[in-house]
Design a protein around this motif. Structure first.
Motif, PDB file in Angstrom:
ATOM      1  N   UNK A  54       0.905  -1.156   0.010  1.00 45.18           N
ATOM      2  CA  UNK A  54       0.086  -0.052  -0.043  1.00 45.18           C
ATOM      3  C   UNK A  54       1.012   1.204   0.085  1.00 45.18           C
ATOM      4  N   UNK A  55       0.278   2.536  -0.632  1.00 45.20           N
ATOM      5  CA  UNK A  55       1.169   3.563  -0.596  1.00 45.20           C
ATOM      6  C   UNK A  55       1.256   4.019   0.984  1.00 45.20           C
ATOM      7  N   UNK A  56       2.499   4.728   1.141  1.00 41.01           N
ATOM      8  CA  UNK A  56       2.731   5.055   2.575  1.00 41.01           C
ATOM      9  C   UNK A  56       2.174   6.513   2.904  1.00 41.01           C
ATOM     10  N   UNK A  57       1.789   7.262   1.986  1.00 46.12           N
ATOM     11  CA  UNK A  57       1.547   8.584   2.159  1.00 46.12           C
ATOM     12  C   UNK A  57       0.723   9.094   0.829  1.00 46.12           C
ATOM     13  N   UNK A  58      -0.010  10.215   1.028  1.00 44.57           N
ATOM     14  CA  UNK A  58      -0.831  10.783  -0.214  1.00 44.57           C
ATOM     15  C   UNK A  58       0.215  11.371  -1.030  1.00 44.57           C
ATOM     16  N   UNK A  59       1.575  11.385  -0.875  1.00 52.12           N
ATOM     17  CA  UNK A  59       2.649  11.876  -1.860  1.00 52.12           C
ATOM     18  C   UNK A  59       3.219  10.767  -2.389  1.00 52.12           C
ATOM     19  N   UNK A  60       2.803   9.363  -2.107  1.00 53.84           N
ATOM     20  CA  UNK A  60       3.418   8.200  -2.467  1.00 53.84           C
ATOM     21  C   UNK A  60       3.284   8.301  -4.201  1.00 53.84           C
ATOM     22  N   UNK A  61       4.213   8.036  -4.802  1.00 61.08           N
ATOM     23  CA  UNK A  61       4.206   8.254  -6.401  1.00 61.08           C
ATOM     24  C   UNK A  61       3.550   6.979  -6.814  1.00 61.08           C
ATOM     25  N   UNK A  62       3.143   5.891  -6.098  1.00 59.45           N
ATOM     26  CA  UNK A  62       2.290   4.742  -6.507  1.00 59.45           C
ATOM     27  C   UNK A  62       0.857   5.299  -6.965  1.00 59.45           C
ATOM     28  N   UNK A  63       0.421   6.419  -6.271  1.00 59.67           N
ATOM     29  CA  UNK A  63      -0.796   7.133  -6.638  1.00 59.67           C
ATOM     30  C   UNK A  63      -0.916   7.434  -8.118  1.00 59.67           C
ATOM     31  N   UNK A  64       0.189   8.359  -8.477  1.00 64.97           N
ATOM     32  CA  UNK A  64       0.313   9.015  -9.538  1.00 64.97           C
ATOM     33  C   UNK A  64       0.288   7.872 -10.616  1.00 64.97           C
ATOM     34  N   UNK A  65       1.135   6.965 -10.438  1.00 66.76           N
ATOM     35  CA  UNK A  65       1.365   5.691 -11.432  1.00 66.76           C
ATOM     36  C   UNK A  65      -0.065   5.250 -11.778  1.00 66.76           C
ATOM     37  N   UNK A  66      -0.650   4.603 -10.789  1.00 68.52           N
ATOM     38  CA  UNK A  66      -1.939   4.072 -11.036  1.00 68.52           C
ATOM     39  C   UNK A  66      -2.850   4.969 -11.643  1.00 68.52           C
ATOM     40  N   UNK A  67      -2.887   6.358 -11.204  1.00 67.54           N
ATOM     41  CA  UNK A  67      -3.761   7.161 -12.113  1.00 67.54           C
ATOM     42  C   UNK A  67      -3.528   7.120 -13.594  1.00 67.54           C
ATOM     43  N   UNK A  68      -2.165   7.333 -13.759  1.00 64.17           N
ATOM     44  CA  UNK A  68      -1.737   7.562 -15.133  1.00 64.17           C
ATOM     45  C   UNK A  68      -2.199   6.193 -15.851  1.00 64.17           C
ATOM     46  N   UNK A  69      -2.167   4.862 -15.117  1.00 69.52           N
ATOM     47  CA  UNK A  69      -2.310   3.709 -16.011  1.00 69.52           C
ATOM     48  C   UNK A  69      -3.822   3.558 -16.271  1.00 69.52           C
ATOM     49  N   UNK A  70      -4.578   4.240 -14.968  1.00 71.25           N
ATOM     50  CA  UNK A  70      -6.103   4.229 -15.590  1.00 71.25           C
ATOM     51  C   UNK A  70      -6.419   5.080 -16.531  1.00 71.25           C
ATOM     52  N   UNK A  71      -6.110   6.101 -16.657  1.00 71.20           N
ATOM     53  CA  UNK A  71      -6.154   6.988 -17.713  1.00 71.20           C
ATOM     54  C   UNK A  71      -5.741   6.566 -19.090  1.00 71.20           C
ATOM     55  N   UNK A  72      -4.420   5.895 -19.284  1.00 74.54           N
ATOM     56  CA  UNK A  72      -4.257   5.288 -20.338  1.00 74.54           C
ATOM     57  C   UNK A  72      -4.995   4.088 -20.943  1.00 74.54           C
ATOM     58  N   UNK A  73      -5.556   3.189 -19.951  1.00 74.39           N
ATOM     59  CA  UNK A  73      -6.340   2.083 -20.248  1.00 74.39           C
ATOM     60  C   UNK A  73      -7.796   2.566 -20.826  1.00 74.39           C
ATOM     61  N   UNK A  74      -8.314   3.639 -20.036  1.00 72.14           N
ATOM     62  CA  UNK A  74      -9.547   4.128 -20.642  1.00 72.14           C
ATOM     63  C   UNK A  74      -9.310   4.722 -21.996  1.00 72.14           C
ATOM     64  N   UNK A  75      -8.381   5.276 -22.382  1.00 74.47           N
ATOM     65  CA  UNK A  75      -8.062   5.680 -23.739  1.00 74.47           C
ATOM     66  C   UNK A  75      -7.763   4.742 -24.668  1.00 74.47           C
ATOM     67  N   UNK A  76      -7.285   3.837 -24.295  1.00 72.29           N
ATOM     68  CA  UNK A  76      -6.894   2.560 -25.299  1.00 72.29           C
ATOM     69  C   UNK A  76      -8.379   2.064 -25.445  1.00 72.29           C
ATOM     70  N   UNK A  77      -9.063   1.681 -24.598  1.00 75.36           N
ATOM     71  CA  UNK A  77     -10.538   1.351 -24.568  1.00 75.36           C
ATOM     72  C   UNK A  77     -11.471   2.205 -25.508  1.00 75.36           C
ATOM     73  N   UNK A  78     -11.347   3.295 -25.424  1.00 72.53           N
ATOM     74  CA  UNK A  78     -12.100   4.119 -26.214  1.00 72.53           C
ATOM     75  C   UNK A  78     -11.841   4.591 -27.494  1.00 72.53           C
TER      76      UNK A  78
END
Length: 608
Positions: A82-106
């Motif tokens: 799990x991310x250790x804080x709100x600033x953990x880069x894992x939040x940003x990576x997941x958000x970017x991947x979600x955006x990319x998969x949405x863009x690919x799908x559409x």
């Protein structure tokens, strides 16, 4: 249809430090990359194939199986943290991947407009000449726009909008939609390299190249078949790119061969009722009764290229200028091969002697030379191997090398006849090739790819090298050598022994011996060692952006989501293909590599 145009995919990254608790981290021994791999299993989505660029590597775990994640963990995989804080880069990576998969799908590239553009131009009295003057386009393009056989791009819509009295968006929405079946074929990943080459050749955007190719293929089909028929789109696309990109190499549409052979059969029955059946039983005896022909056994040295016989794919010769015309067959050939050869040469006689059979030949860019020879092969194979037998030996997914050997053994036909008949059933572009013990081509028939020259040495390449060095059997990927040492695109290959020869079946995709055939990992031909290569625009660095791991779809009737195992469960599942979101303009796709049309090349050292 969905299994043909989409795959289930999951994003992956090579940096396990950004793996969160929903991510499965595969150890290095579970991937062919030899590094740990983070797989975002909860972001699995069904993606259109055309957003994928290339296969990168494989994973050892079978992701098509239910519970594969537990199997992977049992083998050493683990979950991220799990991310250790709100600033953990894992939040940003997941958000970017979600955006990319949405863009690919559409992602979409094909227009879905009303088709009213031609009527709007007619109502505004926009003649082809006015379009030429206002838009600076060619007369051919102006005519295609007025006929509704082409779509305008963004720049052209800006010019047309004031002429039509509507806004740019309305102009684009009035574009005609190309046929759905054509869009499916144009969307296959293997078209990616061809579109990239067309983009460079014409100096236009990739999106414009995609539209141009699609509408030009559609316009050509409308001219040749009319609007009421559904053309063989895959073969027409291959033919289009072959002419546009390869400057007219001798490929022939499969549908043209089928039409020519059907006409040959009709003419034959009109000339001599029942001749087809008699030729199938004993070609030599039957042709010997034809008073307007002479059949001879000749030395192989007398079967070389002659006027009217150039590029003949068998060890035979048709001497049209003799009185009566002569069908010459190499005396060194086996009985089965002589039967195939004499029927092939008789095919030349029919096509050159009967005016009704010359019409289609003269319509071709090369005067029908390639079509004539390919039709001769198909004519001979059809007579010797009836459809009922072929249907029994070859399933709906097309022939494997084993199927072709079985077909040959179940008949009295030659190896070459079995190769040609089987090639007619290939479900994608490819080759069926006979090679001798030195790896030299004895006979080859090709569908949708440039022909492999007889006598060319292929035994030092890929799967053929493996087969020659071992048991005569191999499966994997290989390239084949064309003129000047240039190697073609990488193909899925299967090699088996065939009575003293090697039989190779090599296809671009939909290999029937694999459950699922992923996009080819390489695009386009490869120059000989030492020459200068231009980097291929269809590939991308594996570290340049997030990638999607195929969970795939099986080509089997179940169409369940799967990543195929090439041959057996002990082999690694094919896994990672790079994907990239559409660039500007937003509806611009990113598919992968290149391919049906038929051509043949044949014998040197007889294969029966």
């Amino acid at each position: 249809m969905e299994a043909d145009v989409s795959v289930v995919a999951m994003p992956i990254v090579l940096d396990e430090r950004v793996a969160d608790a929903w991510t499965l981290v595969l150890p290095s021994d579970q991937t062919s990359l030899a590094v740990t791999l983070g797989v975002w299993t909860d972001l699995s989505r069904r993606l259109p194939l055309y957003v994928l660029e290339r296969q990168i590597e494989t994973v050892a775990v079978d992701v098509s199986r239910s519970g594969w994640e537990a199997d992977a963990i049992a083998g050493g995989a683990r979950r991220g943290s799990d991310p250790v804080s709100a600033a953990d880069p894992r939040h940003e990576v997941r958000a970017r991947l979600e955006d990319a998969m949405r863009e690919f799908t559409e992602a979409e590239w094909a227009p879905s407009g009303s088709g009213n553009l031609a009527r709007l131009m007619a109502a505004a009295s926009l003649s082809p000449q006015r379009l030429i003057d206002a838009m600076g386009i060619s007369p051919q393009r102006a005519l295609a726009l007025r006929r509704g056989q082409a779509a305008v791009d963004d720049a052209e819509a800006r010019v047309l909008a004031p002429l039509l009295g509507i806004n740019e968006k309305a102009v684009l929405e009035a574009n005609a939609s190309p046929p759905a079946a054509l869009v499916v074929q144009m969307s296959r990943p293997r078209r990616r390299a061809q579109i990239a080459r067309l983009t460079r050749k014409r100096g236009i955007s990739e999106h414009s190249a995609w539209l141009a190719a699609t509408y030009e293929v559609n316009a050509q089909a409308a001219r040749q078949t009319g609007q009421s028929q559904d053309p063989a789109w895959e073969e027409r696309i291959d033919r289009y790119f072959q002419v546009i990109l390869e400057n007219g190499m001798p490929l022939v549409l499969r549908e043209l061969i089928t039409a020519q052979v059907a006409a040959m059969m009709r003419v034959l029955e009109q000339l001599s009722p029942g001749a087809t059946a008699r030729l199938g039983a004993d070609p030599f005896a039957t042709l010997s009764t034809f008073t307007d022909l002479e059949v001879r056994l000749v030395p192989e040295s007398d079967t070389g290229a002659r006027p009217g016989n150039a590029g003949c794919s068998v060890a035979g010769v048709y001497i049209a200028e003799a009185v009566p015309p002569i069908l010459g067959v190499a005396v060194s050939a086996s009985a089965g091969r002589r039967a195939f050869t004499v029927l092939h040469e008789f095919g030349h006689h029919l096509q050159q002697d009967q005016p009704t059979l010359t019409n289609l030949l003269l319509e071709q860019l090369d005067g029908g030379i390639a079509l004539e020879d390919a039709a001769c092969d198909a004519f001979a194979a059809d007579i010797l191997l009836p459809a009922s037998l072929v249907d029994r030996m070859i399933g709906p997914r097309g022939p494997t090398a084993v199927h072709i050997v079985d077909l040959w053994q179940a008949s009295v036909a030659s190896r070459a006849a079995a190769c040609v008949r089987a090639a007619q059933r290939l479900s994608s572009s490819g080759h069926v090739v006979l090679l001798d013990e030195k790896g030299e081509v004895s006979f080859a028939t090709s569908v949708g790819l440039p022909p492999i020259a007889r006598g060319s040495v292929q035994g030092d390449i890929g799967a053929l090298h493996e087969a020659l060095a071992g048991s005569g059997r191999a499966a994997g990927r290989t390239r084949l050598r064309y003129r000047d040492g240039i190697q073609g695109e990488e193909l899925h290959a299967q090699v088996v022994p065939m009575g003293g020869y090697l039989l190779l079946v090599a296809v671009t995709d939909r290999a029937p011996w694999l459950d699922f055939t992923p996009p080819s990992p390489a695009a386009g031909p490869v120059a000989p060692a030492g020459s200068v290569n231009t980097p291929n625009a269809a590939t991308s660095s594996p570290r340049s952006r997030p990638h999607a791991a195929h969970a795939g779809t099986r080509a089997a009737p179940s169409a369940s989501d799967a990543s195929a195992l090439p041959g057996s469960a002990s082999k690694p599942a094919r896994a990672a293909s790079s994907a990239c979101p559409p660039r500007s303009p937003p509806r611009d796709p990113h598919p992968v590599p290149n391919a049906p049309e038929i051509s043949s090349s044949g014998v040197r050292g007889e294969a029966n």
